[in-house]
Design an enzyme around this catalytic site. Sequence first.
Site, PDB file in Angstrom:
ATOM      1  N   SER A   1       0.862  -1.182   0.000  1.00  0.00           N
ATOM      2  CA  SER A   1       0.000   0.000   0.000  1.00  0.00           C
ATOM      3  C   SER A   1       0.893   1.225   0.000  1.00  0.00           C
ATOM      4  O   SER A   1       2.068   1.159   0.391  1.00  0.00           O
ATOM      5  CB  SER A   1      -0.877   0.007   1.259  1.00  0.00           C
ATOM      6  OG  SER A   1      -1.498   1.257   1.461  1.00  0.00           O
TER       7      SER A   1
ATOM      8  N   TYR B   1      -2.085  -0.572  10.584  1.00  0.00           N
ATOM      9  CA  TYR B   1      -2.139  -0.921   9.163  1.00  0.00           C
ATOM     10  C   TYR B   1      -0.821  -0.605   8.474  1.00  0.00           C
ATOM     11  O   TYR B   1      -0.224  -1.456   7.793  1.00  0.00           O
ATOM     12  CB  TYR B   1      -3.286  -0.166   8.494  1.00  0.00           C
ATOM     13  CG  TYR B   1      -3.429  -0.439   7.014  1.00  0.00           C
ATOM     14  CD1 TYR B   1      -4.081  -1.577   6.558  1.00  0.00           C
ATOM     15  CD2 TYR B   1      -2.906   0.448   6.071  1.00  0.00           C
ATOM     16  CE1 TYR B   1      -4.211  -1.830   5.210  1.00  0.00           C
ATOM     17  CE2 TYR B   1      -3.030   0.206   4.718  1.00  0.00           C
ATOM     18  CZ  TYR B   1      -3.689  -0.931   4.287  1.00  0.00           C
ATOM     19  OH  TYR B   1      -3.798  -1.178   2.942  1.00  0.00           O
TER      20      TYR B   1
END
Length: 277
Positions: A132, A145
Site C-alpha cells: 500500500s 495498518y
Amino acid sequence: MQPALIVVTGASTGMGAAAARELARQGFHVLAGVRRDRDADAIRSDGVEPVILDITRSEQVEALAARVAGDPRPLHALVNNAGIQVNGPVEALPMAQWRWVFEVNLFGHIAVTQALLPALLRSQGRVVNISSVGGRVALPTYGAYAGAKFALEAVSDSLRREIAPLGVQVVVVEPGGVRTEMATRGIATANQLAAQMTPAQEERYSGLVQAINTLMASGTASGLTADAAARVIAKAVTTRRPRTRYTIGRDAAWITRLARMLPDRTLDRVIAANLGG
C-alpha cells in the site's frame, strides 16, 4: 500446452477478484483464495478456480500447498493480496486489534509464501506482494495498518535478495486510492473502535478520526477502479523483467515521491494541512 498456475489470495472482492479475472483472461489458471462458499460461487469462471483459503489458518494454507504440489502445471506466481484495514490512534487501538492486523496483513502472507516457495523455486516464478502507499507513508491512525505494510515491504526486500539468485523474483505493488469495499469497511471499523474510546481519548482523537475517515472516503471515491488496479497487478505478474515496485494511481506515485523528497517535519505539515489541521 496447459496454462501455468497463479495463486491470488483475498480474491473474494475488489482488487483480488479483478486480478484473478484479468489473469485468467490472459491465459493463466488462477487459484483464487476466498473464505466463504458464496464467494467461491461468485468468482468461479473459466480459468478461475476458487479455493477456500483463510491465510491465518494453517490447515487451509497447507491444503493450498498440497493442491499446487499435486498439479502438473508450473506455479508462475503467488499474488499475496489478502488484507484488512483497521485504523485507530496508537493510544486507543486495543492490542487484540494490533495483533490481528499483523496476523492478516503480514504473518498470513509469510505463511502462504513459505508454503508455496518450493513450487515457485521449481518453476522460477515470482512473488507479488500487494502492499500500500501506507507501506511508505504512515498517516495518523494508520499505525497498525501502516506498521504491517512497512513490515511487508521490508520482508519483500529481504526475500527478494534471498531468492533472486535462485531465479525467483519478488515484486511489491503499492496501491493508493482504489474504489473497492475495503475503505468502506475500514471507515465502519474505525467508527466502531472510536465508540470504544475513553472520554479522554475521545476528546483527544475524535476530530482526527473523522478527518481521516473523510480523507479515506474522498481518496477512494476519486481512485482507480479495481479493474484498472488489476491491470497493474497483472503487469507485475507477467512482465519478463519487472521493477521491484509498482504504484497504483497518481496519488500513490505522488505520495511516495514526496516521502523521498521531503524532510519528516515538512511531510508532517503537508499531512496535517490535508487533514485540516
